[in-house]
Design a protein around this motif. Structure first.
Motif, PDB file in Angstrom:
ATOM      1  N   THR A   1      -9.825 -15.080  -3.892  1.00 40.36           N
ATOM      2  CA  THR A   1      -9.696 -14.540  -2.543  1.00 40.36           C
ATOM      3  C   THR A   1      -8.237 -14.282  -2.154  1.00 40.36           C
ATOM      4  O   THR A   1      -7.942 -13.968  -1.008  1.00 40.36           O
ATOM      5  CB  THR A   1     -10.321 -15.515  -1.512  1.00 40.36           C
ATOM      6  OG1 THR A   1      -9.756 -16.818  -1.725  1.00 40.36           O
ATOM      7  CG2 THR A   1     -11.819 -15.587  -1.656  1.00 40.36           C
ATOM      8  N   GLY A   2      -7.316 -14.408  -3.117  1.00 40.13           N
ATOM      9  CA  GLY A   2      -5.894 -14.227  -2.825  1.00 40.13           C
ATOM     10  C   GLY A   2      -5.570 -12.818  -2.359  1.00 40.13           C
ATOM     11  O   GLY A   2      -4.723 -12.615  -1.491  1.00 40.13           O
ATOM     12  N   SER A   3      -6.223 -11.827  -2.944  1.00 41.43           N
ATOM     13  CA  SER A   3      -5.976 -10.433  -2.567  1.00 41.43           C
ATOM     14  C   SER A   3      -7.283  -9.801  -2.102  1.00 41.43           C
ATOM     15  O   SER A   3      -8.241  -9.694  -2.870  1.00 41.43           O
ATOM     16  CB  SER A   3      -5.418  -9.666  -3.773  1.00 41.43           C
ATOM     17  OG  SER A   3      -5.577  -8.281  -3.562  1.00 41.43           O
ATOM     18  N   ILE A   4      -7.285  -9.382  -0.841  1.00 38.11           N
ATOM     19  CA  ILE A   4      -8.483  -8.741  -0.286  1.00 38.11           C
ATOM     20  C   ILE A   4      -8.772  -7.441  -1.045  1.00 38.11           C
ATOM     21  O   ILE A   4      -9.926  -7.111  -1.323  1.00 38.11           O
ATOM     22  CB  ILE A   4      -8.290  -8.410   1.217  1.00 38.11           C
ATOM     23  CG1 ILE A   4      -8.042  -9.695   2.009  1.00 38.11           C
ATOM     24  CG2 ILE A   4      -9.499  -7.663   1.776  1.00 38.11           C
ATOM     25  CD1 ILE A   4      -9.205 -10.622   2.090  1.00 38.11           C
ATOM     26  N   THR A   5      -7.711  -6.727  -1.402  1.00 37.97           N
ATOM     27  CA  THR A   5      -7.893  -5.446  -2.095  1.00 37.97           C
ATOM     28  C   THR A   5      -8.579  -5.654  -3.432  1.00 37.97           C
ATOM     29  O   THR A   5      -9.535  -4.950  -3.779  1.00 37.97           O
ATOM     30  CB  THR A   5      -6.520  -4.764  -2.302  1.00 37.97           C
ATOM     31  OG1 THR A   5      -5.895  -4.635  -1.027  1.00 37.97           O
ATOM     32  CG2 THR A   5      -6.694  -3.391  -2.937  1.00 37.97           C
ATOM     33  N   ARG A   6      -8.083  -6.655  -4.192  1.00 38.97           N
ATOM     34  CA  ARG A   6      -8.690  -6.905  -5.511  1.00 38.97           C
ATOM     35  C   ARG A   6     -10.133  -7.390  -5.362  1.00 38.97           C
ATOM     36  O   ARG A   6     -11.015  -7.017  -6.128  1.00 38.97           O
ATOM     37  CB  ARG A   6      -7.861  -7.928  -6.290  1.00 38.97           C
ATOM     38  CG  ARG A   6      -6.632  -7.270  -6.938  1.00 38.97           C
ATOM     39  CD  ARG A   6      -5.763  -8.283  -7.631  1.00 38.97           C
ATOM     40  NE  ARG A   6      -6.470  -9.056  -8.635  1.00 38.97           N
ATOM     41  CZ  ARG A   6      -6.131 -10.301  -8.985  1.00 38.97           C
ATOM     42  NH1 ARG A   6      -5.111 -10.882  -8.414  1.00 38.97           N
ATOM     43  NH2 ARG A   6      -6.798 -10.930  -9.909  1.00 38.97           N
ATOM     44  N   LEU A   7     -10.351  -8.217  -4.350  1.00 41.12           N
ATOM     45  CA  LEU A   7     -11.705  -8.716  -4.130  1.00 41.12           C
ATOM     46  C   LEU A   7     -12.635  -7.561  -3.742  1.00 41.12           C
ATOM     47  O   LEU A   7     -13.764  -7.461  -4.222  1.00 41.12           O
ATOM     48  CB  LEU A   7     -11.701  -9.789  -3.034  1.00 41.12           C
ATOM     49  CG  LEU A   7     -13.055 -10.438  -2.730  1.00 41.12           C
ATOM     50  CD1 LEU A   7     -13.644 -11.114  -3.965  1.00 41.12           C
ATOM     51  CD2 LEU A   7     -12.925 -11.464  -1.599  1.00 41.12           C
ATOM     52  N   ARG A   8     -12.124  -6.664  -2.879  1.00 44.43           N
ATOM     53  CA  ARG A   8     -12.942  -5.514  -2.472  1.00 44.43           C
ATOM     54  C   ARG A   8     -13.253  -4.632  -3.680  1.00 44.43           C
ATOM     55  O   ARG A   8     -14.391  -4.189  -3.865  1.00 44.43           O
ATOM     56  CB  ARG A   8     -12.209  -4.694  -1.413  1.00 44.43           C
ATOM     57  CG  ARG A   8     -12.998  -3.469  -0.973  1.00 44.43           C
ATOM     58  CD  ARG A   8     -12.302  -2.704   0.140  1.00 44.43           C
ATOM     59  NE  ARG A   8     -10.917  -2.366  -0.157  1.00 44.43           N
ATOM     60  CZ  ARG A   8     -10.537  -1.385  -0.977  1.00 44.43           C
ATOM     61  NH1 ARG A   8     -11.438  -0.639  -1.556  1.00 44.43           N
ATOM     62  NH2 ARG A   8      -9.267  -1.167  -1.193  1.00 44.43           N
ATOM     63  N   GLU A   9     -12.246  -4.423  -4.540  1.00 38.89           N
ATOM     64  CA  GLU A   9     -12.478  -3.591  -5.729  1.00 38.89           C
ATOM     65  C   GLU A   9     -13.514  -4.233  -6.645  1.00 38.89           C
ATOM     66  O   GLU A   9     -14.369  -3.553  -7.207  1.00 38.89           O
ATOM     67  CB  GLU A   9     -11.154  -3.383  -6.489  1.00 38.89           C
ATOM     68  CG  GLU A   9     -10.224  -2.420  -5.777  1.00 38.89           C
ATOM     69  CD  GLU A   9      -8.827  -2.403  -6.379  1.00 38.89           C
ATOM     70  OE1 GLU A   9      -8.003  -1.621  -5.872  1.00 38.89           O
ATOM     71  OE2 GLU A   9      -8.545  -3.180  -7.325  1.00 38.89           O
ATOM     72  N   TYR A  10     -13.414  -5.557  -6.770  1.00 37.19           N
ATOM     73  CA  TYR A  10     -14.381  -6.291  -7.600  1.00 37.19           C
ATOM     74  C   TYR A  10     -15.794  -6.117  -7.041  1.00 37.19           C
ATOM     75  O   TYR A  10     -16.729  -5.783  -7.765  1.00 37.19           O
ATOM     76  CB  TYR A  10     -13.985  -7.768  -7.622  1.00 37.19           C
ATOM     77  CG  TYR A  10     -14.964  -8.687  -8.310  1.00 37.19           C
ATOM     78  CD1 TYR A  10     -15.082  -8.714  -9.696  1.00 37.19           C
ATOM     79  CD2 TYR A  10     -15.753  -9.553  -7.568  1.00 37.19           C
ATOM     80  CE1 TYR A  10     -15.974  -9.570 -10.316  1.00 37.19           C
ATOM     81  CE2 TYR A  10     -16.641 -10.422  -8.177  1.00 37.19           C
ATOM     82  CZ  TYR A  10     -16.749 -10.425  -9.556  1.00 37.19           C
ATOM     83  OH  TYR A  10     -17.633 -11.278 -10.167  1.00 37.19           O
ATOM     84  N   ILE A  11     -15.902  -6.333  -5.727  1.00 33.74           N
ATOM     85  CA  ILE A  11     -17.224  -6.221  -5.098  1.00 33.74           C
ATOM     86  C   ILE A  11     -17.757  -4.805  -5.239  1.00 33.74           C
ATOM     87  O   ILE A  11     -18.911  -4.593  -5.615  1.00 33.74           O
ATOM     88  CB  ILE A  11     -17.148  -6.652  -3.613  1.00 33.74           C
ATOM     89  CG1 ILE A  11     -16.947  -8.169  -3.529  1.00 33.74           C
ATOM     90  CG2 ILE A  11     -18.403  -6.235  -2.848  1.00 33.74           C
ATOM     91  CD1 ILE A  11     -16.721  -8.701  -2.127  1.00 33.74           C
ATOM     92  N   GLU A  12     -16.892  -3.828  -4.980  1.00 31.29           N
ATOM     93  CA  GLU A  12     -17.356  -2.436  -5.041  1.00 31.29           C
ATOM     94  C   GLU A  12     -17.776  -2.036  -6.448  1.00 31.29           C
ATOM     95  O   GLU A  12     -18.693  -1.235  -6.624  1.00 31.29           O
ATOM     96  CB  GLU A  12     -16.267  -1.497  -4.523  1.00 31.29           C
ATOM     97  CG  GLU A  12     -16.169  -1.555  -2.995  1.00 31.29           C
ATOM     98  CD  GLU A  12     -15.066  -0.676  -2.421  1.00 31.29           C
ATOM     99  OE1 GLU A  12     -15.006  -0.564  -1.200  1.00 31.29           O
ATOM    100  OE2 GLU A  12     -14.267  -0.127  -3.209  1.00 31.29           O
ATOM    101  N   SER A  13     -17.122  -2.615  -7.453  1.00 31.44           N
ATOM    102  CA  SER A  13     -17.479  -2.244  -8.820  1.00 31.44           C
ATOM    103  C   SER A  13     -18.821  -2.842  -9.231  1.00 31.44           C
ATOM    104  O   SER A  13     -19.426  -2.391 -10.194  1.00 31.44           O
ATOM    105  CB  SER A  13     -16.377  -2.696  -9.790  1.00 31.44           C
ATOM    106  OG  SER A  13     -16.373  -4.107  -9.890  1.00 31.44           O
TER     107      SER A  13
END
Lengths: 179, 201
Positions: free
Chosen positions: B129-141
């Motif tokens: 959860t450190g980076s919202i952007t990376r988490l969002r990309e993970y979720i979206e993928s």
């Protein structure tokens, strides 16, 4: 907490017949929005359908051994205030033709008759929900009623700023008559 | 204190969204469990049944419902369906919420970041959860777009439902007061109601 049956989750995963994916997607797409057959399910808060297939990992980190799904699956989920069997019976009776159009594209669907086979099909394909959170426990009717009462209170609160005590009580009684 | 000294509730009334704006969305995420992930989640979910606050979801006011299932095998209906035992097993997460995706992830992380880590650290590729952007990309993928999402009250947010239920809990006392009290006494009761529930109106 709801005065009737607590809000209950259901997840049903059924295998889509090969070659039927597109037709299923089109059928299911047409079920959302106004006039949806789900409106006939009186106790249902949410119903949700998604077709899944091969699952990725999201990054380059890949498990050493993988056994992927070979077919595509319809994941149907719902939240409702009734026992599961009653909900499935509502699906069978009230969604009627829509049920055949959806699950008729899935392997093993026995049709709506006999009802025993229909119920067995949904039971067989139910996946346990291991963990769940709900923001509230109220029936659909309780939610809609509460939203309406709050809306009326907002309007009354605005009006009441220029009302005398007599006017306020009269207006309150008019808006919220005793049954 | 008279009713015209109370907070200007017309401001909150105006802040209501247009009635035709859909406020409910769903997300379906399927991830693959790491070795021991099955054991870890099994223990976590069992613990949460005993101590419900372990997952700490209660403060989150943008989630209607959220649920997790583990898929070790898929229900078998006979031929032509092939038997399916995905390896690694899958974690199926579904959530019904009222927000745009990114603010939803942000508020999710802000409220229950530790619990998200505890749950999804068991999945391959989870970035934390450190980076919202990376988490969002993970979720979206890993997201599966819904073919159909239906809600009995599509224009209402979770916050509105919770506020409405809170208003209704006090509304019954106002009904009693309206039956029994004089106009002056009722006004006092009503002003108390507005003070207590002003955040919900």
């Amino acid at each position: 907490m709801s005065g009737t049956w607590p809000t209950t989750p259901l997840t049903v995963i059924t295998p889509v017949r090969a070659g039927q994916e597109q037709e299923l997607a089109e059928t299911v797409n047409g079920l959302a929005g106004d006039g949806s057959p789900f409106e006939r399910l009186s106790s249902t808060h949410f119903a949700h359908m998604v077709v899944i297939g091969q699952v990725g990992v999201g990054t380059s980190e890949v498990p050493r051994v993988r056994r992927r799904l070979r077919g595509r699956y319809l994941v149907f989920t719902a939240e409702f205030n009734s026992p599961v069997d009653d909900f499935v019976e509502e699906l069978r009776v009230r969604l009627a033709v829509a049920v055949d159009e959806i699950w008729g594209r899935c392997i093993g669907y026995p049709g709506r008759e006999p009802d025993v086979a229909f119920h067995r099909y949904f039971r067989t394909n139910t996946v346990p929900v291991l963990q769940r959170f709900a923001a509230y426990d109220a029936t659909v009717e309780e939610v809609l009623n509460a939203v309406d009462i709050r809306r009326q209170h907002i309007e009354l609160a605005v009006q009441s700023q220029t009302m005398s005590p007599d006017q306020l009580l009269d207006e309150f009684r008019r808006r919220f008559p005793r049954p | 204190m008279s009713t015209d000294e109370l907070l200007p509730v017309e401001a909150s009334a105006r802040a209501e969204a247009p009635a035709d704006r859909r406020r409910v969305s769903t997300v379906t995420l399927v991830t693959q469990l790491r070795p021991l992930g099955l054991l870890h989640l099994g223990a976590l979910f069992a613990l949460t049944k005993v101590w419900p606050k372990r997952l700490g979801m209660t403060p989150l006011r943008s989630v209607f419902f959220t649920r997790w299932s583990i898929l070790v095998s898929l229900p078998h209906n006979g031929p032509p369906q092939l038997r399916e035992r995905p390896h690694p097993p899958y974690l199926l997460w579904q959530s019904v919420y009222s927000a745009e995706m990114e603010p939803y992830i942000e508020s999710f992380v802000a409220s229950v970041g530790r619990q998200i880590d505890v749950t999804w650290n068991t999945s391959y590729g989870y970035p934390g959860t450190g980076s919202i952007t990376r988490l969002r990309e993970y979720i979206e993928s890993l997201l599966w777009c819904p073919s159909c999402e239906w809600c009995a009250y599509p224009n209402v947010t979770v916050r509105t439902v919770l506020s409405s239920l809170a208003v209704v809990r006090e509304h019954r006392f106002l009904l009693e007061a309206a039956d029994q009290a004089s106009p002056e006494e009722f006004t006092v009761v009503y002003e108390g109601f507005l003070r207590r529930r002003q955040a919900d109106l």
